[in-house]
Design an enzyme around this catalytic site. Structure first.
Site, PDB file in Angstrom:
ATOM      1  N   ILE A 152      -0.785  -0.498 -12.684  1.00  0.00           N
ATOM      2  CA  ILE A 152       0.412  -0.841 -11.913  1.00  0.00           C
ATOM      3  C   ILE A 152       0.048  -1.845 -10.819  1.00  0.00           C
ATOM      4  O   ILE A 152       0.912  -2.524 -10.294  1.00  0.00           O
ATOM      5  CB  ILE A 152       1.109   0.397 -11.279  1.00  0.00           C
ATOM      6  CG1 ILE A 152       0.238   1.071 -10.231  1.00  0.00           C
ATOM      7  CG2 ILE A 152       1.587   1.364 -12.325  1.00  0.00           C
ATOM      8  CD1 ILE A 152       1.038   1.955  -9.286  1.00  0.00           C
ATOM      9  N   ASP A 153      -1.245  -1.907 -10.474  1.00  0.00           N
ATOM     10  CA  ASP A 153      -1.656  -2.782  -9.364  1.00  0.00           C
ATOM     11  C   ASP A 153      -1.625  -4.263  -9.736  1.00  0.00           C
ATOM     12  O   ASP A 153      -1.668  -5.117  -8.850  1.00  0.00           O
ATOM     13  CB  ASP A 153      -3.062  -2.400  -8.890  1.00  0.00           C
ATOM     14  CG  ASP A 153      -3.097  -1.036  -8.229  1.00  0.00           C
ATOM     15  OD1 ASP A 153      -2.019  -0.489  -7.945  1.00  0.00           O
ATOM     16  OD2 ASP A 153      -4.206  -0.511  -8.001  1.00  0.00           O
ATOM     17  N   ARG A 208      16.537   2.202  12.958  1.00  0.00           N
ATOM     18  CA  ARG A 208      15.112   2.530  13.000  1.00  0.00           C
ATOM     19  C   ARG A 208      14.256   1.458  12.336  1.00  0.00           C
ATOM     20  O   ARG A 208      14.740   0.689  11.519  1.00  0.00           O
ATOM     21  CB  ARG A 208      14.853   3.823  12.208  1.00  0.00           C
ATOM     22  CG  ARG A 208      15.244   5.067  12.933  1.00  0.00           C
ATOM     23  CD  ARG A 208      15.117   6.257  11.999  1.00  0.00           C
ATOM     24  NE  ARG A 208      15.379   7.487  12.712  1.00  0.00           N
ATOM     25  CZ  ARG A 208      15.797   8.607  12.132  1.00  0.00           C
ATOM     26  NH1 ARG A 208      16.021   8.641  10.830  1.00  0.00           N
ATOM     27  NH2 ARG A 208      15.998   9.697  12.857  1.00  0.00           N
ATOM     28  N   GLY A 224      -1.601  -0.150  -4.125  1.00  0.00           N
ATOM     29  CA  GLY A 224      -2.270  -1.462  -4.123  1.00  0.00           C
ATOM     30  C   GLY A 224      -3.562  -1.320  -3.358  1.00  0.00           C
ATOM     31  O   GLY A 224      -3.577  -1.387  -2.140  1.00  0.00           O
ATOM     32  N   ARG A 225      -4.610  -1.023  -4.114  1.00  0.00           N
ATOM     33  CA  ARG A 225      -5.905  -0.706  -3.500  1.00  0.00           C
ATOM     34  C   ARG A 225      -6.581  -1.956  -2.917  1.00  0.00           C
ATOM     35  O   ARG A 225      -6.938  -1.991  -1.744  1.00  0.00           O
ATOM     36  CB  ARG A 225      -6.770  -0.081  -4.593  1.00  0.00           C
ATOM     37  CG  ARG A 225      -8.139   0.316  -4.222  1.00  0.00           C
ATOM     38  CD  ARG A 225      -8.771   1.119  -5.339  1.00  0.00           C
ATOM     39  NE  ARG A 225      -8.307   2.487  -5.305  1.00  0.00           N
ATOM     40  CZ  ARG A 225      -8.843   3.439  -4.544  1.00  0.00           C
ATOM     41  NH1 ARG A 225      -9.850   3.152  -3.753  1.00  0.00           N
ATOM     42  NH2 ARG A 225      -8.374   4.651  -4.563  1.00  0.00           N
ATOM     43  N   ARG A 248       9.915   5.419  11.384  1.00  0.00           N
ATOM     44  CA  ARG A 248       9.624   6.446  10.376  1.00  0.00           C
ATOM     45  C   ARG A 248       8.768   5.833   9.271  1.00  0.00           C
ATOM     46  O   ARG A 248       8.777   4.618   9.071  1.00  0.00           O
ATOM     47  CB  ARG A 248      10.909   6.971   9.742  1.00  0.00           C
ATOM     48  CG  ARG A 248      11.799   7.738  10.684  1.00  0.00           C
ATOM     49  CD  ARG A 248      11.264   9.140  10.927  1.00  0.00           C
ATOM     50  NE  ARG A 248      12.236   9.972  11.595  1.00  0.00           N
ATOM     51  CZ  ARG A 248      12.380  10.067  12.910  1.00  0.00           C
ATOM     52  NH1 ARG A 248      11.590   9.369  13.725  1.00  0.00           N
ATOM     53  NH2 ARG A 248      13.294  10.855  13.428  1.00  0.00           N
ATOM     54  N   HIS A 290       2.595   8.396  -5.918  1.00  0.00           N
ATOM     55  CA  HIS A 290       2.560   8.420  -7.389  1.00  0.00           C
ATOM     56  C   HIS A 290       3.933   8.292  -8.047  1.00  0.00           C
ATOM     57  O   HIS A 290       3.997   8.143  -9.269  1.00  0.00           O
ATOM     58  CB  HIS A 290       1.836   9.685  -7.861  1.00  0.00           C
ATOM     59  CG  HIS A 290       0.390   9.667  -7.473  1.00  0.00           C
ATOM     60  ND1 HIS A 290      -0.027  10.009  -6.215  1.00  0.00           N
ATOM     61  CD2 HIS A 290      -0.713   9.308  -8.170  1.00  0.00           C
ATOM     62  CE1 HIS A 290      -1.346   9.875  -6.146  1.00  0.00           C
ATOM     63  NE2 HIS A 290      -1.780   9.446  -7.312  1.00  0.00           N
TER      64      HIS A 290
END
Ligand code: F6P
Length: 342
Positions: free
Chosen positions: A127-128, A163, A171-172, A266, A272
Site C-alpha cells: 500500500i506504501d 478544530r 507510509g514508513r 485532535r 490498518h
C-alpha cells in the site's frame, strides 16, 4: 505438468486475492498445476501448502487480504530455516515460484536466486507504493481511497468544532499515501518522511489560514515523518526484517500544535483500516494483469524477473531493480500539494 508455487508475504493489502485468482486461472489454461504456500516464507519453511484449483479461487476477486495468509517471516534469520526453505522447494517439486511481496519479501527472493533457487518470478505489492521499477503497486489505490474518505469525514467534524485535525496515515519511508490523500482530501499541510518536519513552519501555516477567517485545519502526516531528532516509534522491538513499529507522530504533532497555537487539536490514526477491505476496481485490474503476466513469465522461463506497470503497459524488470532503491515521493507532486498549504 509444470508445478508452480505461489506465496504472499509481508503486510497484506487489497489486490492479493485478484493476483492469486489470475495466476490460477491463467495456469489452468496453460496446463500448469498451482500450489499455494501458506503465510509467506513461513509456509515454505514449514511445508504448509494447499492445492489451488478453479474452485478454490472462485469468489475471491472482491475480497481484501490474502486467502493464503501472510507473515513477516525471514528465512535468512536462522540457517536451519534457510535449509528447510531450500529442501521444501525441492520436496514440493516446484518448477517455479511466484513471490508476491514488497521490498522485504522480494529481497528474500533475490537472495534465494543468488543462492541457487533461480526459478522465481516476482509480483510487487504494497500500500506504501514505495517499490522502484513499477509506476504503481496494487493496494495503494484502495488505501488512498480509504484515506481520502476518512479525511472527508474528518473535515466535516473539524469544521463544525473549529478544530485542527491531525490525520496519521501509513507510509514508513515514503509519503505517497499522505501526499495523494492529502491532495485529494484538501489537506492544509502534508508531512512526509522525505522532508523533516519544521514545527514552527507548520504552526505558521495554520495561523496564516486562521487569519483568513478559517477556523479549522486538516494536517495529514505519514507515520514515518520525522522531526530533525528522528522517527517516533511505538516500541523498540524489531521485526525479522529489522523494522521498528511506527506510530505516535500524529499524537506528538497534535500536542505541539495545540501548545504552540492555542487551537483545539485532535488526532486520528487511520492505521490498518488503510490495509483492509475490498480492493478498488483499479487494484483488481492491476492485480489481475500482474497475475496473468507472472504466469506468462514462468511459461517463457523468464526467471529472476518481476512484473511491473510502466505507463499503462505491463512489463517485466529484474527483481533486483525493484528493491535496490526506494521510490520516494516525486518532488514535483509534493510541490503541487504545497500550493494548497495554509
Ligand atoms: O505494508 C506496509 C505498512 O503498511 C507500513 O506502512 C507500516 O509501517 C507497516 O506496514 C505496518 O505493518 P504491521 O503492523 O502489519 O507490521
Amino acid at each position: 505438468m509444470a508445478k508452480i508455487g505461489i506465496l504472499t508475504g509481508g503486510g497484506d493489502c487489497p489486490g492479493l486475492n485478484p493476483v492469486i485468482r489470475a495466476v490460477v486461472r491463467k495456469s489452468y489454461i496453460e496446463g500448469f498445476e498451482v500450489i499455494g504456500i501458506k503465510n509467506g516464507w513461513k509456509g515454505l519453511i514449514e511445508n504448509d501448502t494447499l492445492k489451488l484449483d478453479l474452485e478454490s479461487v472462485s469468489g475471491i476477486l472482491p475480497k481484501g487480504g490474502t486467502m493464503l495468509g501472510t507473515s513477516r517471516t525471514n528465512p535468512y534469520k536462522k540457517p536451519q530455516d534457510l535449509q528447510k526453505t531450500k529442501e521444501n522447494f525441492k520436496k514440493l517439486g516446484l518448477d517455479a515460484l511466484i513471490v508476491v511481496g514488497g521490498e522485504d519479501t522480494l529481497g528474500v527472493a533475490s537472495k534465494l536466486i543468488k543462492d541457487g533457487i533461480t526459478n522465481i518470478v516476482g509480483v510487487p505489492k504494497t500500500i506504501d507504493n514505495d517499490l522502484s521499477a513499477t509506476d504503481y503497486t496494487f493496494g495503494f489505490d484502495t488505501a488512498l481511497n480509504t484515506a481520502t474518505e476518512c479525511i472527508d469525514k474528518l473535515h466535516t467534524t473539524a469544521e463544525s468544532h473549529h478544530r485542527i485535525m491531525v490525520v496519521e496515515v501509513m507510509g514508513r519511508h515514503a509519503g505517497w499515501i499522505a501526499t495523494e490523500a492529502g491532495i485529494a482530501g484538501g489537506a492544509d499541510v502534508i508531512l512526509i518522511p522525505e522532508i523533516p518536519i519544521d514545527i514552527d513552519e507548520v504552526c505558521g501555516l495554520i495561523q496564516k489560514r486562521h487569519q483568513r477567517d478559517k477556523t479549522f485545519s486538516i494536517i495529514v502526516v505519514a507515520e514515518g515523518a520525522k522531526f530533525k531528532e528522528g522517527m517516533i516509534t511505538q516500541e523498540e522491538k524489531l521485526d525479522e526484517f529489522g523494522h521498528v513499529r511506527l506510530g505516535g507522530i500524529g499524537e506528538t504533532m497534535a500536542k505541539e500544535i495545540e501548545k504552540r497555537t492555542g487551537y483545539e487539536t485532535r488526532v486520528s490514526v487511520l492505521g490498518h483500516i488503510q490495509r483492509g477491505g475490498t480492493p478498488s476496481a483499479f487494484d483488481r485490474v492491476l492485480g489481475t494483469r500482474f497475475g496473468v503476466k507472472a504466469v506468462e513469465l514462468v511459461k517463457n522461463k523468464k526467471f529472476g524477473r518481476m512484473v511491473a506497470l510502466s505507463g499503462n503497459k505491463i512489463i517485466d524488470v529484474a527483481i533486483q531493480d525493484a528493491i535496490s532503491t526506494l521510490k520516494t515521493v516525486d518532488p514535483e507532486l509534493y510541490e503541487i500539494s504545497k500550493v494548497f498549504f495554509g
